[in-house]
Design a protein around this motif. Structure first.
Motif, mmCIF file in Angstrom:
data_model
loop_
_atom_site.group_PDB
_atom_site.id
_atom_site.type_symbol
_atom_site.label_atom_id
_atom_site.label_comp_id
_atom_site.label_asym_id
_atom_site.label_seq_id
_atom_site.Cartn_x
_atom_site.Cartn_y
_atom_site.Cartn_z
ATOM 1 N N VAL A 1 1.086 4.866 -8.508
ATOM 2 C CA VAL A 1 0.499 4.252 -9.699
ATOM 3 C C VAL A 1 0.433 2.743 -9.481
ATOM 4 O O VAL A 1 1.431 2.130 -9.094
ATOM 5 C CB VAL A 1 1.340 4.574 -10.948
ATOM 6 C CG1 VAL A 1 0.775 3.875 -12.179
ATOM 7 C CG2 VAL A 1 1.409 6.079 -11.165
ATOM 8 N N PRO A 2 -0.706 2.104 -9.691
ATOM 9 C CA PRO A 2 -0.812 0.661 -9.434
ATOM 10 C C PRO A 2 0.071 -0.145 -10.376
ATOM 11 O O PRO A 2 0.263 0.215 -11.537
ATOM 12 C CB PRO A 2 -2.301 0.371 -9.665
ATOM 13 C CG PRO A 2 -2.768 1.472 -10.555
ATOM 14 C CD PRO A 2 -1.967 2.677 -10.174
ATOM 15 N N SER A 3 0.607 -1.230 -9.853
ATOM 16 C CA SER A 3 1.470 -2.091 -10.660
ATOM 17 C C SER A 3 1.365 -3.522 -10.168
ATOM 18 O O SER A 3 0.959 -3.771 -9.026
ATOM 19 C CB SER A 3 2.931 -1.623 -10.604
ATOM 20 O OG SER A 3 3.431 -1.733 -9.278
ATOM 21 N N GLU B 1 -9.524 1.499 -4.887
ATOM 22 C CA GLU B 1 -10.091 1.031 -6.154
ATOM 23 C C GLU B 1 -9.065 0.279 -6.984
ATOM 24 O O GLU B 1 -9.441 -0.552 -7.833
ATOM 25 C CB GLU B 1 -10.648 2.212 -6.950
ATOM 26 C CG GLU B 1 -11.907 2.838 -6.371
ATOM 27 C CD GLU B 1 -11.654 3.646 -5.115
ATOM 28 O OE1 GLU B 1 -12.621 3.940 -4.392
ATOM 29 O OE2 GLU B 1 -10.464 3.979 -4.862
ATOM 30 N N ASP B 2 -7.770 0.542 -6.776
ATOM 31 C CA ASP B 2 -6.731 -0.172 -7.520
ATOM 32 C C ASP B 2 -6.715 -1.655 -7.172
ATOM 33 O O ASP B 2 -6.285 -2.481 -7.989
ATOM 34 C CB ASP B 2 -5.354 0.429 -7.226
ATOM 35 C CG ASP B 2 -5.251 1.870 -7.692
ATOM 36 O OD1 ASP B 2 -6.028 2.255 -8.580
ATOM 37 O OD2 ASP B 2 -4.407 2.613 -7.141
ATOM 38 N N LYS C 1 -9.030 -3.567 -9.583
ATOM 39 C CA LYS C 1 -8.484 -3.685 -10.942
ATOM 40 C C LYS C 1 -7.278 -4.618 -10.978
ATOM 41 O O LYS C 1 -7.132 -5.429 -11.897
ATOM 42 C CB LYS C 1 -8.098 -2.295 -11.456
ATOM 43 C CG LYS C 1 -9.270 -1.314 -11.510
ATOM 44 C CD LYS C 1 -8.812 0.079 -11.894
ATOM 45 C CE LYS C 1 -9.967 1.059 -11.858
ATOM 46 N NZ LYS C 1 -9.532 2.447 -12.183
ATOM 47 N N SER C 2 -6.409 -4.504 -9.995
ATOM 48 C CA SER C 2 -5.204 -5.332 -9.979
ATOM 49 C C SER C 2 -5.536 -6.816 -9.789
ATOM 50 O O SER C 2 -4.936 -7.681 -10.429
ATOM 51 C CB SER C 2 -4.252 -4.863 -8.872
ATOM 52 O OG SER C 2 -3.839 -3.526 -9.084
ATOM 53 N N ILE D 1 -0.667 -0.818 -4.762
ATOM 54 C CA ILE D 1 -1.891 -0.047 -4.962
ATOM 55 C C ILE D 1 -1.726 1.315 -4.300
ATOM 56 O O ILE D 1 -1.098 1.447 -3.262
ATOM 57 C CB ILE D 1 -3.131 -0.776 -4.393
ATOM 58 C CG1 ILE D 1 -2.980 -1.027 -2.891
ATOM 59 C CG2 ILE D 1 -3.367 -2.078 -5.115
ATOM 60 C CD1 ILE D 1 -4.221 -1.600 -2.237
ATOM 61 N N CYS E 1 0.846 -1.190 0.000
ATOM 62 C CA CYS E 1 0.000 0.000 0.000
ATOM 63 C C CYS E 1 0.885 1.245 0.000
ATOM 64 O O CYS E 1 1.566 1.527 0.987
ATOM 65 C CB CYS E 1 -0.920 -0.015 1.218
ATOM 66 S SG CYS E 1 -2.026 -1.455 1.274
#
Length: 447
Positions: A417-419, A435-436, A439-440, A431, A412
């Motif tokens: 930027v999410p990866s 919300e990431d 999607k992840s 994340i 966290c």
């Protein structure tokens, strides 16, 4: 089951280590005993002082100072005016104590229509005051402690049998367990020298749950179950038939397919696809060193809650654990985990509402070690921490789990930027917002 593993005293960061370091023996124990006794004595003095400060107002303290200074100066220097002022101030204090005597005959009830809310929502509360007597009761000031804050309002005078209600709103800007109440009425003299608080209703707890989000279902597992999904792993005993093969020593005779054996002239046995059901483990680090700021920790708690709630909705077996704390005066680091209740969604979020970071909490590698030892049959392990945990520590944490366990580290990093990247057998998911996570996870499940 909680496992305990001892470590050296040098690694301790609790109160004992700060006082005597790694020293042991009679002298060290005596110093620790002295410090603890002093703390207890000072706590008693603090309780008495809080009682005095609760009864005597700032104006009352000023009046006490006037009494002392005026009487001393008047009798020492022969100032009649000062003597008169001193005795007059003392008389005012004595009269003020009369207003504190007695007890109002109100009947007070505190209620919370909802004692569980999500952080950011407003929680209403109600105080109901009833006069059960036949005579009219004078109006009083009502105070309701709300966490560190205070809600206060004035109650009008009530005739016999009359009821008055006041509604207050509790803002929930941060996750936690807020004590509401107890309700107290304040009796004070007209001048405001003294005040007496009378406690009426008991305290209630308001659970401010972390924010959660709907995430994709996770069905990959390791534990065999009749409701599980077939996999590509083959086994000699299950419910999903796959194919026939020749008999080899060690196969069970009950799996021999006699019709095929008669046709081929050699023993043929049934082969099955192994069915599995997800057994999830969610490990949340509570070590302050694993997070760069409070926003990262709140994001981690929300991620843990979202994963636990999703597993319950899927009727999966789930275990949620968090770092345990080492007591201040412990001689050795205590290796154990705190188990978060997974009886239902409400109990899970109630426990997560009360978790906080601490310097003496186990860090992620140690937490993963203890969690892996106490969670047999785990198929997916989610390790949740902050951005200060490096790749080496994550690999060390993942290395404690046996082969076949899918380990996912959720880092966290507030605003990042999410990866999603793969480090050997470990999936590292970063994340920046809750919300990431949705999607992840969807991206990883698709991969």
């Amino acid at each position: 089951m909680t496992n305990t593993v001892s470590r050296t005293q040098v690694e301790l960061t609790n109160a004992r280590a700060k006082i005597v370091g790694s020293r042991d023996g009679v002298l060290a124990d005596a110093i620790v005993w002295l410090v603890r006794t002093t703390r207890v004595a000072w706590s008693g003095v603090a309780v008495g002082w809080r009682w005095l400060t609760a009864v005597i107002t700032p104006l009352g303290w000023s009046m006490i100072a006037v009494v002392v200074l005026a009487l001393v100066a008047g009798y020492v220097f022969g100032w009649t005016e000062a003597v008169v002022i001193g005795w007059t101030a003392l008389a005012m204090l004595l009269v003020a104590t009369v207003y504190l005597a007695g007890r109002n005959a109100y009947r007070v009830h505190l209620s919370l229509p909802a004692n569980r809310v999500v952080v950011g929502d407003k929680a209403p509360g109600e105080v109901q005051m009833t006069n059960p007597t036949r005579r009219r009761l004078a109006g009083v000031r009502v105070e309701v402690p709300v966490g560190q804050g205070l809600a206060e309002f004035a109650s009008p005078s009530l005739a016999g049998g009359e009821t008055h209600s006041d509604v207050f709103v509790v803002p929930t800007t941060r996750r936690g367990i807020l004590p509401i109440g107890p309700v107290r009425t304040v009796r004070a003299d007209p001048v405001g020298l003294l005040r007496r608080e009378i406690v009426w209703a008991e305290s209630l707890d308001l659970f401010v749950h972390p924010r959660t989000i709907a995430i994709p279902s996770m069905s990959t597992g390791f534990v065999r179950d009749l409701e599980g999904a077939p996999t590509r792993d083959l086994t000699s005993s299950d419910v999903s038939f796959h194919a026939l093969r020749e008999y080899v020593p060690g196969d069970e005779r009950r799996n021999i397919h006699w019709k095929s054996t008669a046709k081929t002239g050699s023993y043929m046995v049934r082969q099955f696809e192994q069915t599995r059901r997800s057994h999830l483990l969610v490990a949340l680090s509570l070590s302050a060193a694993d997070y760069a700021n409070e926003e990262e920790f709140e994001l981690a708690v929300s991620a843990a809650g979202s994963l636990g709630v999703r597993a319950m909705q899927d009727s999966r077996t789930v275990a949620v654990v968090a770092s345990a704390l080492t007591p201040d005066f412990a001689k050795r680091t205590i290796h154990s985990v705190r188990r978060i209740s997974t009886v239902n969604r409400g109990r899970l979020l109630d426990d997560l509402a009360g978790v906080e970071t601490a310097e003496t909490a186990l860090r992620m590698p140690e937490l993963a070690q203890i969690a892996s030892e106490g969670a047999a049959g785990t198929s997916i392990a989610f390790l949740i921490c902050g951005s200060t945990v490096g790749p080496a520590q994550l690999r060390a944490a993942a290395g404690h789990f046996p082969l076949g366990v899918d380990v996912v580290a959720i880092v966290c990093d507030s605003g990042a930027v999410p990866s999603l990247r793969r480090v050997t057998d470990l999936s590292v998911m970063t994340i920046g917002f809750l919300e990431d996570l949705q999607k992840s996870l969807a991206k990883r499940m698709a991969a």
